[in-house]
Design a protein around this motif. Sequence first.
Motif, PDB file in Angstrom:
ATOM      1  N   GLY A   1     -14.073  -5.244   6.750  1.00 27.32           N
ATOM      2  CA  GLY A   1     -13.808  -4.112   5.887  1.00 27.32           C
ATOM      3  C   GLY A   1     -12.469  -4.261   5.201  1.00 27.32           C
TER       4      GLY A   1
ATOM      5  N   ALA B   1      -8.504  -5.218   9.427  1.00 21.76           N
ATOM      6  CA  ALA B   1      -9.421  -5.620   8.357  1.00 21.76           C
ATOM      7  C   ALA B   1      -9.080  -7.029   7.895  1.00 21.76           C
ATOM      8  CB  ALA B   1      -9.318  -4.647   7.188  1.00 21.76           C
TER       9      ALA B   1
ATOM     10  N   GLY C   1     -11.083  -7.443   3.067  1.00 20.92           N
ATOM     11  CA  GLY C   1     -10.964  -6.393   2.075  1.00 20.92           C
ATOM     12  C   GLY C   1     -10.244  -6.877   0.838  1.00 20.92           C
TER      13      GLY C   1
ATOM     14  N   CYS D   1     -13.014  -3.827  -1.637  1.00 19.07           N
ATOM     15  CA  CYS D   1     -14.419  -3.544  -1.379  1.00 19.07           C
ATOM     16  C   CYS D   1     -15.073  -2.811  -2.550  1.00 19.07           C
ATOM     17  CB  CYS D   1     -14.555  -2.712  -0.107  1.00 19.07           C
ATOM     18  SG  CYS D   1     -14.048  -3.603   1.379  1.00 19.07           S
TER      19      CYS D   1
ATOM     20  N   GLU E   1     -17.255   1.133   7.436  1.00 21.61           N
ATOM     21  CA  GLU E   1     -15.909   1.133   6.874  1.00 21.61           C
ATOM     22  C   GLU E   1     -14.886   1.509   7.944  1.00 21.61           C
ATOM     23  OE1 GLU E   1     -13.652   2.922   2.885  1.00 21.61           O
ATOM     24  OE2 GLU E   1     -15.543   3.788   3.568  1.00 21.61           O
TER      25      GLU E   1
END
Length: 370
Positions: free
Chosen positions: A121, A127, A130, A138, A155
């Motif tokens: 994500g 993350a 991303g 994203c 998410e």
Amino acid sequence: MKKLSLALLAASAALSAQASDVTLYGVLDTALTWQYRENVAGTDSSTVQMISGQYIGSRFGIKGEETLENGLKVGFVLENGYGTDTGTLGQGGRLFGRDARLYLDGDFGYLSFGRMGSMVGGNGPYARFGHVVSPFSCGWGNIGGHLQVVSLGYEFIDNAVAYTTPAFAGVDATVQYSFGTDSKNYAEGATEGKSSVERLLSGAVRYRNDNLMVAFGIETINQAQPQADKNGLDDSISYNLGANYNAGWAKFFFYTQIFENYASAAKTTTFSLAGGVDGYGVNVGVEVPAFGGAVKAGIGYGDFEGSREDKLTMDTIQAAVGYTYSLSRRTTFYTAAGWIKSDYSNEYEALKPQAVEDDYEFTFGLVHKF
């Protein structure tokens, strides 16, 4: 006397915040967005909307940290998401839907507990796939971003524990586990940590130096039972590879994913089947300093089919261009345009005549950070 009391309260609050090293912060992002859509049934629609969080999700947060005598840091992050267009809470109405996390940071690595952004994500410290693998992260709303051409997982996740090792020669590793990914959608009688709720396990290895970042990660989702068996949906798995390279005059981005048994794929022209979706996607992009700001461009391709019904298919391609300009250290203007084209099998069109074939969008907005 009343003025003195107020002054003492203010001073006490300031001293408490200083002692605990507490910081208040936030982001406000508001844009106007035009969208035009055509679907397989031959109808079309056009809208102009005010939308929050097109470029960066609007949020308000509180964070604090304490350093113990042995150098170990103990901290917390409480962060909500909200709409600047309506004032409502995001992430299903959660008070702290983006982050509600306690962490330990030391020579052993970085360990967190609570609700947080997923590894596959674009949010939070764990993350790995991303904004670092796409100039549009994203996605700026429905414009650009690699989620237009890959699976749709989580998410943010509830009930999670995550750990990142210290870096050795530029290499670190991350592992993340959720005992129940979304507590708002537990079935009646479901129990956290049991097969009656969805649970997630992911891991990644990352290499970084001054100019290059490369990350590889695997995400698995144990589907909630018995509903998954009723739908014929097996446990999900995805293999993710992302990179960026800063050449000085431009920064280049790459992301690809192969996946099986996800409930849906493609953020905007969403391809969704109860029995699951298999497929792969590739997204590349570039960011170039120009005109006092940064010009961004990206293109992606995705190929999907039903996990159990391979005659149900979708191929999609998306392209986007954008521009950001810093008006000050805290305020940024942005604009972008995108096009997404999806082609479906005849069987899928018959099943879902409202599936979107073409999506055109244009947006411009302001971001202010505090």
